[in-house]
Design a protein around this motif. Structure first.
Motif, mmCIF file in Angstrom:
data_model
loop_
_atom_site.group_PDB
_atom_site.id
_atom_site.type_symbol
_atom_site.label_atom_id
_atom_site.label_comp_id
_atom_site.label_asym_id
_atom_site.label_seq_id
_atom_site.Cartn_x
_atom_site.Cartn_y
_atom_site.Cartn_z
ATOM 1 N N LYS A 230 -26.568 10.981 0.186
ATOM 2 C CA LYS A 230 -27.775 10.180 0.338
ATOM 3 C C LYS A 230 -27.460 8.937 1.153
ATOM 4 O O LYS A 230 -26.460 8.268 0.944
ATOM 5 C CB LYS A 230 -28.334 9.785 -1.025
ATOM 6 N N LYS A 231 -28.331 8.643 2.087
ATOM 7 C CA LYS A 231 -28.165 7.479 2.954
ATOM 8 C C LYS A 231 -29.538 6.988 3.373
ATOM 9 O O LYS A 231 -30.356 7.743 3.907
ATOM 10 C CB LYS A 231 -27.339 7.869 4.185
ATOM 11 N N ASN A 232 -29.807 5.729 3.125
ATOM 12 C CA ASN A 232 -31.076 5.105 3.520
ATOM 13 C C ASN A 232 -32.280 5.894 2.996
ATOM 14 O O ASN A 232 -33.198 6.241 3.753
ATOM 15 C CB ASN A 232 -31.164 4.965 5.035
ATOM 16 N N GLN A 233 -32.229 6.228 1.699
ATOM 17 C CA GLN A 233 -33.308 6.944 1.024
ATOM 18 C C GLN A 233 -33.565 8.340 1.607
ATOM 19 O O GLN A 233 -34.639 8.898 1.427
ATOM 20 C CB GLN A 233 -34.606 6.128 1.062
ATOM 21 N N LYS A 234 -32.573 8.851 2.295
ATOM 22 C CA LYS A 234 -32.643 10.203 2.818
ATOM 23 C C LYS A 234 -31.481 11.014 2.255
ATOM 24 O O LYS A 234 -30.420 10.482 1.978
ATOM 25 C CB LYS A 234 -32.582 10.226 4.346
ATOM 26 N N GLU A 235 -31.727 12.294 2.121
ATOM 27 C CA GLU A 235 -30.685 13.193 1.636
ATOM 28 C C GLU A 235 -30.267 14.107 2.782
ATOM 29 O O GLU A 235 -31.102 14.783 3.385
ATOM 30 C CB GLU A 235 -31.195 14.021 0.450
ATOM 31 N N ASP B 9 -30.832 16.117 8.113
ATOM 32 C CA ASP B 9 -31.779 15.611 7.113
ATOM 33 C C ASP B 9 -32.455 16.808 6.421
ATOM 34 O O ASP B 9 -33.047 17.663 7.086
ATOM 35 C CB ASP B 9 -32.821 14.731 7.799
ATOM 36 N N ASN C 54 -35.061 16.978 4.771
ATOM 37 C CA ASN C 54 -36.518 17.022 4.954
ATOM 38 C C ASN C 54 -36.893 17.843 6.183
ATOM 39 O O ASN C 54 -37.959 18.443 6.232
ATOM 40 C CB ASN C 54 -37.084 15.600 5.083
#
Length: 582
Positions: free
Chosen positions: A251-256, A276, A278
């Motif tokens: 996880k980095k900067n609210q991203k997985e 990412d 997403n």
């Protein structure tokens, strides 16, 4: 109070198309709930498939890169066995003149071929200690006092068998021969290395590829914007958090991010990709909303469609079905004048036209079949066997010479009766008594001709049998077939004719004691069962066709093996047998 019974009672009061709408709505609701569950399961399944796809692509392109490095490494080691390089290394500074030029041209050609063998190679050189020169693929050479050779030698020893060395920000594959007199140096293109593995993340936005040399900590990446994130990935792997897994998430900067790992053995490097998550599932993010919207649209369309079906098709179709039922039952049908439904008005009119054409077609077809039947009968009557006539006259001549006047008289009378029946064209149908007498006349003629070597037995006709109306020439062709194929060469031939009439069936059995194989019998059975496809208009197949045409497919000729050993033909005439008005 609403109960199940009240619901069922109210449902039973609905019209059929209304019940269909209610049932459709219930089924659609159940389908919607099932689809929601399946969507959730499908989303998980797709995520797993995306993950497998990324891992597979990483392994695939990693293997391709590995194979390219292996190929380059193999070609590099083959340089040490090149005859020109070995010879130049052996002669060293002693070589000169034409020989030196020839050796250098050969070496330059080999280096140039190596350079052109892969897009990963930027430059390749060899350093020969005894020659004190550095030779390049582009035909440029530099003198070396031993500094470059010793430097590369130390690099080779540090790199081990893998031979990958990083210095001055460049990647090299180094190799040294066993005699430590020749060193090959191949510079690899960093851009091309990254380009070869970039296909793994092609089509994505927030993703990257990382190549890491564990020994030197040298890093190559397609994305220089996330240096901190790249270091975090390398540190995570360095802490041995993978447990032999080929992927993990960070996880980095609210991203997985999904990170995959692969080994490039021939480069002694590790290949990492990150993407990412997403982006992997963005196509499914609006699936639930889209499905709900689609359900509402389908519900609206279904209701509208049900109403339209009832108005435009259900009612007019019921009228058309009534027309078909009336025609099927033979009732008089009157076209309905429906001006609002133009298509169905056309169908009603077309139905009447079709009915008239169908009636006329049936009538024409029946008349054509009758005409064909008469034509085949005329053809059968016209086919008088000249050999039979010649043999009969010869038999009369022979009997006359023998002064056997009684048999001459009998044969002449039978022959006259025989040809009188054949050539008579007054009617296509005759009483069975006359048809039967004609067949027995033929048997008598043949019996006299064969000097009583053949005997025949024929049952007597009852009064009821005598007056049954049947088509002409249905018995003699069958008996003629028996004489020609079974009895002609027999010394003790037997022919039996048996006639039975009961329950609307005229059954004639004709059998002999001749010889017939199973193959011929099977072929005859199949041809009689499909006599209309045989294409013959004479003999037994003509008889079989005429009987089927006149009395139906249950009538006709049927072949089997006789208990006498020969062929048994059964003639069956069902239902439509008539008695003559006498």
């Amino acid at each position: 109070m609403v109960t199940i019974k009240n619901i069922i009672r109210a449902f039973n009061k609905l019209l059929v198309y209304q019940k269909m709408i209610v049932i459709f709505i219930i089924m659609l609701s159940l389908l919607y709930m099932v689809s929601l569950s399946l969507t959730h399961l499908g989303k998980k399944s797709l995520e797993e498939q995306y993950l497998d796809s990324v891992i597979s692509k990483t392994e695939f392109y990693g293997d391709i890169l590995n194979n390219q490095i292996f190929y380059i490494r193999t070609r590099q080691l083959q340089l040490f066995t090149d005859s020109d390089i070995e010879k130049l290394s052996f002669l060293g500074d002693q070589v000169s003149g034409y020989e030196e030029v020839a050796l250098m041209n050969g070496i330059n050609e080999e280096l140039n071929n190596l350079n052109n063998s892969s897009s990963l190679i930027v430059n390749n050189e060899i350093v020969i200690r005894s020659y004190n020169r550095i030779l390049s693929f582009d035909d440029i050479w530099r003198r070396d006092t031993g500094i470059t050779f010793n430097h590369l030698k130390n690099r080779v020893r540090e790199g081990g068998e893998k031979g990958l060395t990083v210095y001055d920000g460049k990647l090299y594959l180094l190799a040294m021969d066993k005699g430590e007199n020749i060193i090959s140096s191949i510079e690899l293109s960093k851009d091309q290395l990254l380009n070869d593995v970039f296909h793994i993340i092609e089509g994505t936005n927030d993703a990257g590829v990382i190549l890491v040399d564990p020994s030197s900590k040298y890093v190559l990446t397609t994305d220089s914007r996330h240096q901190d994130f790249i270091r975090e990935i390398i540190e995570y792997v360095g802490d041995e958090n993978l447990n032999n897994s080929t992927y993990f998430t960070i996880k980095k900067n609210q991203k997985e991010y999904l990170v995959t790992k692969s080994e490039l053995n021939y480069l002694n490097m590790k290949l990492y990709t990150y993407i990412d998550k997403n982006e992997l599932t963005e196509n499914m993010s609006n699936l639930n909303k889209g499905f709900l919207f689609l359900t509402c649209v389908l519900l609206f369309i279904s209701i509208l469609f049900s109403w339209s079906i009832n108005r435009m098709i259900h009612k007019p179709l019921n009228k058309l079905v009534s027309l078909f039922r009336n025609y099927q039952e033979g009732l008089e049908t009157t076209p309905l004048n429906v001006t609002q439904e133009r298509e169905f008005s056309y169908l009603y009119t077309s139905f009447n036209d079709m009915k008239e054409r169908l009636d006329q077609s049936i009538k024409d077809n029946y008349q054509n079949k009758l005409a064909l039947q008469r034509s085949e009968l005329k053809q059968l009557q016209s086919q008088i066997n000249p050999h039979f006539l010649y043999n009969s006259f010869y038999t009369i001549y022979r009997l006359s010479k023998m002064k056997d006047l009684d048999r001459v008289s009998t044969l002449s009378q039978k022959l006259a009766s025989y040809y009188q029946f054949i050539t008579k064209n007054s009617s296509d149908d005759v009483e069975f008594e006359k048809e039967y007498k004609h067949a027995l006349d033929y048997c008598s003629i043949q019996q006299i001709r064969f000097s009583n070597r053949i005997s025949f037995e024929a049952s007597e006709l009852t009064d009821e049998m005598k007056h049954i109306i049947v088509p002409r020439l249905i018995l003699q062709p069958i008996i003629e077939n028996a004489f020609e194929h079974a009895l002609e060469n027999s010394y003790k031939g037997i022919l039996r004719i048996k006639v039975i009439n009961e329950n609307g069936l005229l059954h004639v059995v004709i059998e002999d004691n001749g010889s017939i194989s199973d193959e011929i019998l099977l072929d005859l059975q199949q041809r009689l069962s499909h006599s209309e496809q045989v294409g013959e208009t004479t003999g037994m197949f003509n008889v079989c066709n005429r009987l089927k045409l006149k009395y139906g497919n249950e009538s006709g000729l049927f072949a089997s093996r006789s208990h006498l050993g020969g062929l048994k033909i059964e003639m069956k005439i069902w239902n439509k047998v008539d008695s003559a008005n006498v």
